[in-house]
Design a protein around this motif. Structure first.
Motif, mmCIF file in Angstrom:
data_model
loop_
_atom_site.group_PDB
_atom_site.id
_atom_site.type_symbol
_atom_site.label_atom_id
_atom_site.label_comp_id
_atom_site.label_asym_id
_atom_site.label_seq_id
_atom_site.Cartn_x
_atom_site.Cartn_y
_atom_site.Cartn_z
ATOM 1 N N ALA A 119 46.699 49.332 35.592
ATOM 2 C CA ALA A 119 47.164 48.290 36.522
ATOM 3 C C ALA A 119 46.034 47.836 37.437
ATOM 4 O O ALA A 119 45.916 46.650 37.755
ATOM 5 N N GLY A 120 45.178 48.766 37.846
ATOM 6 C CA GLY A 120 44.060 48.409 38.716
ATOM 7 C C GLY A 120 43.072 47.461 38.075
ATOM 8 O O GLY A 120 42.419 46.668 38.758
ATOM 9 N N THR A 121 42.970 47.510 36.748
ATOM 10 C CA THR A 121 42.005 46.643 36.071
ATOM 11 C C THR A 121 42.468 45.190 36.021
ATOM 12 O O THR A 121 41.691 44.318 35.655
ATOM 13 N N PHE A 122 43.712 44.944 36.394
ATOM 14 C CA PHE A 122 44.223 43.575 36.420
ATOM 15 C C PHE A 122 44.059 42.914 37.787
ATOM 16 O O PHE A 122 44.505 41.787 37.993
ATOM 17 N N ALA A 123 43.417 43.608 38.704
ATOM 18 C CA ALA A 123 43.199 43.042 40.043
ATOM 19 C C ALA A 123 42.250 41.856 39.963
ATOM 20 O O ALA A 123 41.312 41.851 39.165
ATOM 21 N N PRO A 124 42.486 40.859 40.809
ATOM 22 C CA PRO A 124 41.500 39.782 40.900
ATOM 23 C C PRO A 124 40.234 40.318 41.563
ATOM 24 O O PRO A 124 40.286 41.295 42.306
ATOM 25 N N SER A 125 39.114 39.683 41.266
ATOM 26 C CA SER A 125 37.856 40.117 41.877
ATOM 27 C C SER A 125 36.935 38.920 42.072
ATOM 28 O O SER A 125 36.974 37.971 41.287
ATOM 29 N N ALA A 126 36.132 39.000 43.096
ATOM 30 C CA ALA A 126 35.178 37.926 43.391
ATOM 31 C C ALA A 126 34.284 37.716 42.174
ATOM 32 O O ALA A 126 33.720 38.667 41.636
ATOM 33 N N GLY A 127 34.186 36.485 41.730
ATOM 34 C CA GLY A 127 33.363 36.161 40.578
ATOM 35 C C GLY A 127 33.835 36.811 39.292
ATOM 36 O O GLY A 127 33.105 36.828 38.314
ATOM 37 N N ASN A 128 35.026 37.369 39.307
ATOM 38 C CA ASN A 128 35.573 38.121 38.180
ATOM 39 C C ASN A 128 34.616 39.222 37.718
ATOM 40 O O ASN A 128 34.546 39.559 36.548
ATOM 41 N N LEU A 129 33.887 39.804 38.662
ATOM 42 C CA LEU A 129 32.902 40.823 38.310
ATOM 43 C C LEU A 129 33.523 42.194 38.036
ATOM 44 O O LEU A 129 32.871 43.056 37.458
ATOM 45 N N GLN A 130 34.758 42.402 38.467
ATOM 46 C CA GLN A 130 35.468 43.652 38.176
ATOM 47 C C GLN A 130 34.556 44.855 38.429
ATOM 48 O O GLN A 130 34.331 45.688 37.560
ATOM 49 N N ASN A 131 34.074 44.941 39.647
ATOM 50 C CA ASN A 131 33.044 45.909 40.040
ATOM 51 C C ASN A 131 33.556 47.323 40.275
ATOM 52 O O ASN A 131 32.788 48.213 40.590
ATOM 53 N N TRP A 132 34.845 47.558 40.105
ATOM 54 C CA TRP A 132 35.410 48.871 40.389
ATOM 55 C C TRP A 132 35.155 49.847 39.243
ATOM 56 O O TRP A 132 35.053 49.476 38.080
ATOM 57 N N HIS A 133 35.054 51.097 39.602
ATOM 58 C CA HIS A 133 34.962 52.201 38.645
ATOM 59 C C HIS A 133 35.921 53.270 39.139
ATOM 60 O O HIS A 133 35.919 53.597 40.329
ATOM 61 N N PHE A 134 36.747 53.815 38.254
ATOM 62 C CA PHE A 134 37.735 54.822 38.621
ATOM 63 C C PHE A 134 37.291 56.179 38.072
ATOM 64 O O PHE A 134 37.061 56.323 36.877
ATOM 65 N N ILE A 135 37.189 57.154 38.947
ATOM 66 C CA ILE A 135 36.856 58.516 38.551
ATOM 67 C C ILE A 135 38.092 59.376 38.791
ATOM 68 O O ILE A 135 38.565 59.489 39.922
#
Length: 169
Positions: free
Chosen positions: A37-53
């Motif tokens: 679900a977190g990977t469907f978040a909008p992001s600035a520039g669609n860069l999807q800069n998050w990493h989940f550990i």
């Protein structure tokens, strides 16, 4: 699919910070859907800069609690998700403001994870006060990633009291 779906309003209004968890494992497919679900978040520039550990190891969870201002209640949660920001990538695209945008992106991803967890019958708590360098060292996180948020996730041991909410005027 996790079975019976609740509506968004129910998830938003029902979610409470959970500080007491049962010692019950979260099935891998449920955890996967929650994180997805977190990977469907909008992001600035669609860069999807998050990493989940994902941290399940009890010793590491104890250390994360210590590195989060000694919040020992965190240890009860069977899963900690450390959300990291690829700050370098964001700054490369947006200059100094990129650091802020990256943090915002991680926050939105965390919110969606929490809503999906609520739907799955899981409790969560957002932990934002953490020793970034200590967490980076403990989890061997590369230098370009910044630990922003720890989400504790698990089956609630008891229902949290409703808290007063400020209404929009």
């Amino acid at each position: 699919v996790l079975g019976v779906r609740m509506n968004v309003d129910t998830a938003i209004r029902g979610r409470r910070s959970c500080h007491s968890y049962r010692s019950k494992d979260i099935p891998l497919d449920v955890l996967g859907e929650v994180l997805e679900a977190g990977t469907f978040a909008p992001s600035a520039g669609n860069l999807q800069n998050w990493h989940f550990i994902v941290v399940k190891d009890e010793h590491k969870r104890e250390q994360l609690a210590r590195l989060s201002h000694d919040q020992h209640w965190m240890i009860e949660a069977p899963v900690h998700v450390v959300i990291c920001n690829d700050r370098d990538e964001m700054v490369k695209w947006f200059g100094e403001q990129g650091a802020l945008y990256g943090s915002q992106n991680c926050a939105v991803a965390a919110g969606l994870i929490m809503m999906q967890a609520e739907e799955a019958g899981l409790g969560t708590c957002w932990v934002g006060g953490l020793d970034e360098d200590g967490v980076r060292t403990l989890l061997e996180i590369p230098e370009h990633l910044v630990p922003e948020i720890i989400l504790t996730i698990g089956y609630p041991d008891r229902l949290e009291k409703d808290s007063e909410r400020r209404l929009v005027h």
